[in-house]
Design a protein around this motif. Structure first.
Motif, PDB file in Angstrom:
ATOM      1  N   THR A   1       0.828  -1.211   0.000  1.00  0.00           N
ATOM      2  CA  THR A   1       0.000   0.000   0.000  1.00  0.00           C
ATOM      3  C   THR A   1       0.860   1.258   0.000  1.00  0.00           C
ATOM      4  OG1 THR A   1      -1.782  -1.139   1.185  1.00  0.00           O
ATOM      5  CG2 THR A   1      -1.783   1.272   1.246  1.00  0.00           C
ATOM      6  N   GLU A   2       1.919   1.253   0.832  1.00  0.00           N
ATOM      7  CA  GLU A   2       2.816   2.407   0.898  1.00  0.00           C
ATOM      8  C   GLU A   2       3.546   2.615  -0.427  1.00  0.00           C
ATOM      9  OE1 GLU A   2       5.278   1.399   4.167  1.00  0.00           O
ATOM     10  OE2 GLU A   2       3.735   1.785   5.688  1.00  0.00           O
ATOM     11  N   GLN A   3       3.936   1.544  -1.063  1.00  0.00           N
ATOM     12  CA  GLN A   3       4.626   1.664  -2.351  1.00  0.00           C
ATOM     13  C   GLN A   3       3.699   2.209  -3.427  1.00  0.00           C
ATOM     14  OE1 GLN A   3       6.361  -2.152  -3.244  1.00  0.00           O
ATOM     15  NE2 GLN A   3       7.970  -1.939  -1.712  1.00  0.00           N
ATOM     16  N   LEU A   4       2.430   1.794  -3.391  1.00  0.00           N
ATOM     17  CA  LEU A   4       1.459   2.308  -4.358  1.00  0.00           C
ATOM     18  C   LEU A   4       1.233   3.803  -4.148  1.00  0.00           C
ATOM     19  CD1 LEU A   4      -1.175  -0.590  -4.378  1.00  0.00           C
ATOM     20  CD2 LEU A   4       0.413   0.016  -6.209  1.00  0.00           C
ATOM     21  N   HIS A   5       1.169   4.221  -2.907  1.00  0.00           N
ATOM     22  CA  HIS A   5       0.971   5.653  -2.613  1.00  0.00           C
ATOM     23  C   HIS A   5       2.189   6.455  -3.085  1.00  0.00           C
ATOM     24  CE1 HIS A   5      -2.133   4.761   0.785  1.00  0.00           C
ATOM     25  NE2 HIS A   5      -2.682   4.728  -0.415  1.00  0.00           N
ATOM     26  N   GLU A   6       3.380   5.908  -2.888  1.00  0.00           N
ATOM     27  CA  GLU A   6       4.590   6.588  -3.337  1.00  0.00           C
ATOM     28  C   GLU A   6       4.603   6.748  -4.852  1.00  0.00           C
ATOM     29  OE1 GLU A   6       7.946   4.494  -1.850  1.00  0.00           O
ATOM     30  OE2 GLU A   6       7.535   4.975   0.268  1.00  0.00           O
ATOM     31  N   GLN A   7       4.135   5.702  -5.559  1.00  0.00           N
ATOM     32  CA  GLN A   7       4.081   5.782  -7.020  1.00  0.00           C
ATOM     33  C   GLN A   7       3.082   6.832  -7.464  1.00  0.00           C
ATOM     34  OE1 GLN A   7       3.246   1.835  -8.479  1.00  0.00           O
ATOM     35  NE2 GLN A   7       5.183   0.993  -7.731  1.00  0.00           N
ATOM     36  N   GLU A   8       1.942   6.908  -6.759  1.00  0.00           N
ATOM     37  CA  GLU A   8       0.924   7.916  -7.099  1.00  0.00           C
ATOM     38  C   GLU A   8       1.458   9.321  -6.867  1.00  0.00           C
ATOM     39  OE1 GLU A   8      -2.399   6.870  -4.705  1.00  0.00           O
ATOM     40  OE2 GLU A   8      -2.945   5.113  -5.922  1.00  0.00           O
ATOM     41  N   ASP A   9       2.239   9.481  -5.772  1.00  0.00           N
ATOM     42  CA  ASP A   9       2.771  10.802  -5.455  1.00  0.00           C
ATOM     43  C   ASP A   9       3.788  11.258  -6.504  1.00  0.00           C
ATOM     44  OD1 ASP A   9       1.254  10.879  -3.191  1.00  0.00           O
ATOM     45  OD2 ASP A   9       2.855  10.204  -1.844  1.00  0.00           O
ATOM     46  N   ARG A  10       4.486  10.323  -7.114  1.00  0.00           N
ATOM     47  CA  ARG A  10       5.497  10.665  -8.123  1.00  0.00           C
ATOM     48  C   ARG A  10       4.878  10.980  -9.478  1.00  0.00           C
ATOM     49  NH1 ARG A  10       8.596   6.412  -5.561  1.00  0.00           N
ATOM     50  NH2 ARG A  10       7.862   4.935  -7.117  1.00  0.00           N
ATOM     51  N   THR A  11       3.615  10.521  -9.679  1.00  0.00           N
ATOM     52  CA  THR A  11       2.958  10.720 -10.983  1.00  0.00           C
ATOM     53  C   THR A  11       1.960  11.854 -10.936  1.00  0.00           C
ATOM     54  OG1 THR A  11       1.259   9.138 -10.362  1.00  0.00           O
ATOM     55  CG2 THR A  11       3.137   8.314 -11.625  1.00  0.00           C
TER      56      THR A  11
END
Length: 251
Positions: free
Chosen positions: A241-251
């Motif tokens: 979940t944390e990794q998905l949020h990090e990816q969303e924040d970068r995009t």
């Protein structure tokens, strides 16, 4: 524990018992490490133990007779119950679980192949074949030294802390968590606050989560063969979940 290595290069193999944890094991008397020169069983004045392969082709093969004699002599020296292990790229992949299993054996006889390998007719005398990786070495000596090191550190009393072995990478199938030492701040990088908190439950959870995350990012293949407990499953879901949020924040 007694380990004897059958090799064309005993001087090389003996070095592993002079350093690090194998040296500690030898000095404490929990490991007896010896080597046996295959050429001593050659039966010819040139001390040759290899011959050309039948059917043609490049390379030489270690002959069955001198190796058989060396195995018999090793068993006479360290005990007939000793397992005969051939270090070979054709063997089962060597890992931490193998190291733990072998550490409980009373004796091991390690056969170091060279050239194109050993005469196939000798194989009934081999209890198991182990490979240290999918790459080519000049011979089995380095593989034997690796095996000795990984087994020696598991013998009773060798490591300074009884939990050291159980906390290493691969001991539970996962990679190890990050480690930090003094000073608390080094070049503007601080030790994670949780490790300074004194909250042992929180520290334990953080370490488990970090080990899982490292494994997921660096060796996801290890997770395929593991049965995770309820806490690990929960932590893994948090990580994803944390990794998905990090990816969303970068995009």
């Amino acid at each position: 524990m007694k380990i004897e290595v059958l090799t064309l290069f005993p001087d090389l193999v003996e070095q592993v018992g002079m350093f690090g944890m194998p040296r500690v094991a030898v000095e404490q008397g929990v490991l007896q490490l010896s080597t046996r020169q295959l050429r001593d069983y050659s039966g010819n004045r040139w001390r040759r133990v290899d011959e050309r392969t039948y059917g043609g082709g490049p390379g030489m093969v270690i002959q069955a007779e001198p190796l058989t004699q060396a195995i018999d002599a090793a068993k006479a020296a360290i005990g007939p119950e000793a397992k005969v292990v051939s270090l070979s790229p054709q063997g089962e992949r060597y890992d931490q679980s193998w190291a733990e299993r072998l550490s409980h054996e009373p004796g091991l006889i390690l056969v170091c192949g060279r050239y194109e390998g050993i005469d196939e007719r000798l194989m009934p005398q081999i209890d198991l074949e182990l490979s240290v990786g999918d790459y080519v070495l000049s011979g089995g000596e380095l593989a034997a030294m690796l095996l000795v090191d990984s087994v020696a550190r598991l013998l009773p009393g060798v490591l300074g802390h009884e939990q050291s072995a159980s906390s290493d990478s691969f001991s539970d199938g996962l990679l190890d968590h990050p480690h930090y030492s003094r000073p608390e701040v080094w070049r503007e990088q601080s030790v994670p606050e949780v490790l300074m908190s004194g909250d042992h439950a929180a520290i334990r959870r953080w370490r488990r989560k970090q080990g899982l995350e490292r494994t997921l990012l660096r060796r996801p293949d290890l997770l395929d063969s593991l049965k995770l407990d309820a806490e690990q499953i929960k932590l893994l879901r948090e990580i994803i979940t944390e990794q998905l949020h990090e990816q969303e924040d970068r995009t």
